[in-house]
Motif scaffolding. Structure first.
Motif, PDB file in Angstrom:
ATOM      1  N   LEU A 184     -16.545 -20.967   7.520  1.00 43.55           N
ATOM      2  CA  LEU A 184     -15.463 -20.685   8.463  1.00 43.55           C
ATOM      3  C   LEU A 184     -15.645 -21.476   9.756  1.00 43.55           C
ATOM      4  O   LEU A 184     -14.679 -21.966  10.336  1.00 43.55           O
ATOM      5  N   ILE A 185     -16.892 -21.607  10.202  1.00 46.65           N
ATOM      6  CA  ILE A 185     -17.149 -22.385  11.412  1.00 46.65           C
ATOM      7  C   ILE A 185     -16.815 -23.851  11.183  1.00 46.65           C
ATOM      8  O   ILE A 185     -16.146 -24.493  12.008  1.00 46.65           O
ATOM      9  N   ALA A 186     -17.251 -24.391  10.046  1.00 47.02           N
ATOM     10  CA  ALA A 186     -16.959 -25.795   9.740  1.00 47.02           C
ATOM     11  C   ALA A 186     -15.461 -26.034   9.630  1.00 47.02           C
ATOM     12  O   ALA A 186     -14.958 -27.094  10.020  1.00 47.02           O
ATOM     13  N   GLY A 187     -14.732 -25.033   9.117  1.00 47.54           N
ATOM     14  CA  GLY A 187     -13.284 -25.163   8.973  1.00 47.54           C
ATOM     15  C   GLY A 187     -12.504 -24.790  10.213  1.00 47.54           C
ATOM     16  O   GLY A 187     -11.277 -24.944  10.253  1.00 47.54           O
TER      17      GLY A 187
ATOM     18  N   GLY B 199     -22.312 -11.829  17.958  1.00 49.55           N
ATOM     19  CA  GLY B 199     -21.722 -12.930  18.706  1.00 49.55           C
ATOM     20  C   GLY B 199     -20.547 -13.541  17.976  1.00 49.55           C
ATOM     21  O   GLY B 199     -20.070 -14.616  18.345  1.00 49.55           O
ATOM     22  N   ALA B 200     -20.050 -12.844  16.940  1.00 51.07           N
ATOM     23  CA  ALA B 200     -18.941 -13.384  16.152  1.00 51.07           C
ATOM     24  C   ALA B 200     -17.708 -13.648  17.016  1.00 51.07           C
ATOM     25  O   ALA B 200     -17.015 -14.655  16.841  1.00 51.07           O
ATOM     26  N   GLY B 201     -17.428 -12.758  17.961  1.00 51.16           N
ATOM     27  CA  GLY B 201     -16.268 -12.965  18.819  1.00 51.16           C
ATOM     28  C   GLY B 201     -16.419 -14.195  19.692  1.00 51.16           C
ATOM     29  O   GLY B 201     -15.434 -14.902  19.963  1.00 51.16           O
ATOM     30  N   CYS B 202     -17.638 -14.472  20.136  1.00 50.70           N
ATOM     31  CA  CYS B 202     -17.893 -15.668  20.947  1.00 50.70           C
ATOM     32  C   CYS B 202     -17.719 -16.923  20.106  1.00 50.70           C
ATOM     33  O   CYS B 202     -17.173 -17.934  20.581  1.00 50.70           O
ATOM     34  N   ILE B 203     -18.183 -16.872  18.853  1.00 50.41           N
ATOM     35  CA  ILE B 203     -17.969 -17.995  17.929  1.00 50.41           C
ATOM     36  C   ILE B 203     -16.480 -18.206  17.710  1.00 50.41           C
ATOM     37  O   ILE B 203     -15.982 -19.336  17.734  1.00 50.41           O
ATOM     38  N   ALA B 204     -15.750 -17.107  17.502  1.00 50.75           N
ATOM     39  CA  ALA B 204     -14.306 -17.211  17.272  1.00 50.75           C
ATOM     40  C   ALA B 204     -13.613 -17.860  18.463  1.00 50.75           C
ATOM     41  O   ALA B 204     -12.690 -18.666  18.306  1.00 50.75           O
TER      42      ALA B 204
ATOM     43  N   ARG C 201     -16.211 -32.534  16.489  1.00 48.11           N
ATOM     44  CA  ARG C 201     -16.732 -32.343  15.144  1.00 48.11           C
ATOM     45  C   ARG C 201     -17.864 -31.317  15.195  1.00 48.11           C
ATOM     46  O   ARG C 201     -18.488 -31.100  16.244  1.00 48.11           O
ATOM     47  N   THR C 202     -18.134 -30.686  14.047  1.00 44.99           N
ATOM     48  CA  THR C 202     -19.135 -29.635  13.968  1.00 44.99           C
ATOM     49  C   THR C 202     -20.347 -30.130  13.202  1.00 44.99           C
ATOM     50  O   THR C 202     -20.213 -30.648  12.093  1.00 44.99           O
ATOM     51  N   ASP C 203     -21.537 -29.974  13.772  1.00 41.65           N
ATOM     52  CA  ASP C 203     -22.785 -30.349  13.114  1.00 41.65           C
ATOM     53  C   ASP C 203     -23.688 -29.128  13.016  1.00 41.65           C
ATOM     54  O   ASP C 203     -24.063 -28.546  14.049  1.00 41.65           O
ATOM     55  N   ILE C 204     -24.020 -28.717  11.788  1.00 40.20           N
ATOM     56  CA  ILE C 204     -24.993 -27.652  11.575  1.00 40.20           C
ATOM     57  C   ILE C 204     -26.375 -28.299  11.578  1.00 40.20           C
ATOM     58  O   ILE C 204     -26.725 -29.037  10.661  1.00 40.20           O
TER      59      ILE C 204
END
Length: 267
Positions: A193-196, A215-220, A232-235
């Motif tokens: 979901l984070i990557a998308g 911290g899900a709300g902060c991620i959202a 772009r997102t890098d894990i």
């Protein structure tokens, strides 16, 4: 509790964690860093902060969840500084004042901050890499869609225009005290979901309890903002409490994640 109290011991530990990190110094505009004790997640925080180490940072916007009695508000500090063994991190009063003016969801209240560890554990990494940076600490109470959107809109208005010299730090653990197999499945789904960039699914999952991320709300909120960042997102690195505590029944998963603007350096 979370890191050494003696200044030189803390500085040495943070420097050691950063030095051992294989992530190259980068120019991330936003990072997700865990908030466990350094024995558990310090190497992941090092990876996250290292991804932004090559930038010049004047202000770090620190966003995390309220662990104790979360209310339906976004809490800003009244204090002028946050103290760690490494010294004082001064609050950007101008930015906090502007955030406070973004609507009734934002309130200045030190009490939630005084009882909260999720932002404080980020500060020593910031102090070692960006010692002159001021901070803008924000605590998200109940992670409702309304508060998440209010936070994202405030960041779009106030943070994005100054992002070239601002670092956003999201304090979040990926899963909370789940059996090993269940936690690993939940971790994979959340990372997807984070990557998308699916902020609504993260918010809905947190509301339903299918996402246990602290911290899900902060991620959202940062995913809601990401379309305006063009990032772009890098894990960067994954880990869990199993590295220290072998209890497979109550596992916490951590991740170091960086968001880097594709246009950075061309603006």
């Amino acid at each position: 509790i979370f890191y050494p109290e003696e200044p030189s011991a803390l500085a040495s530990l943070v420097d050691e964690l950063l030095g051992q990190c294989e992530v190259p110094a980068g120019e991330a505009c936003c990072i997700i860093s865990p908030h466990a004790a350094y024995d558990y997640s310090g190497s992941l925080s090092a990876a996250a902060f290292k991804a932004a180490a090559a930038r010049s940072v004047d202000t770090a916007v620190l966003i995390g969840p309220v662990h104790r009695e979360p209310a339906g508000r976004l809490f800003l500090p009244e204090s002028e500084a946050f103290q760690t063994p490494l010294g004082a991190c001064h609050v950007n009063e101008e930015l906090i004042g502007s955030l406070a003016g973004c609507g009734p969801s934002f309130v200045r209240d030190d009490i939630p901050h005084l009882e909260e560890h999720c932002l404080e554990v980020q500060l020593p990494f910031l102090q070692r890499l960006h010692p002159r940076a001021e901070i803008a600490p924000v605590l998200l109470g109940k992670p409702t869609s309304g508060l998440i959107q209010a936070l994202a809109q405030a960041m779009e208005s106030l943070i994005v225009p100054r992002l070239e010299r601002t670092l956003i730090v999201i304090s979040a653990n990926m899963t909370s005290y789940k059996p090993k197999d269940q936690g690993e499945k939940e971790l994979r789904e959340l990372l997807g979901l984070i990557a998308g960039g699916d902020w609504r699914a993260v918010a809905d999952g947190a509301a339903r309890g299918s996402i246990s991320s602290c911290g899900a709300g902060c991620i959202a909120a940062i995913l809601c903002l990401r379309q305006h960042l063009g990032a772009r997102t890098d894990i960067l690195k994954l880990g869990s409490s199993l590295a220290v505590n072998a209890d497979h029944r109550k596992v916490v998963h951590y991740a170091a994640i960086a968001f880097e603007r594709a246009s950075h350096g061309t603006e």
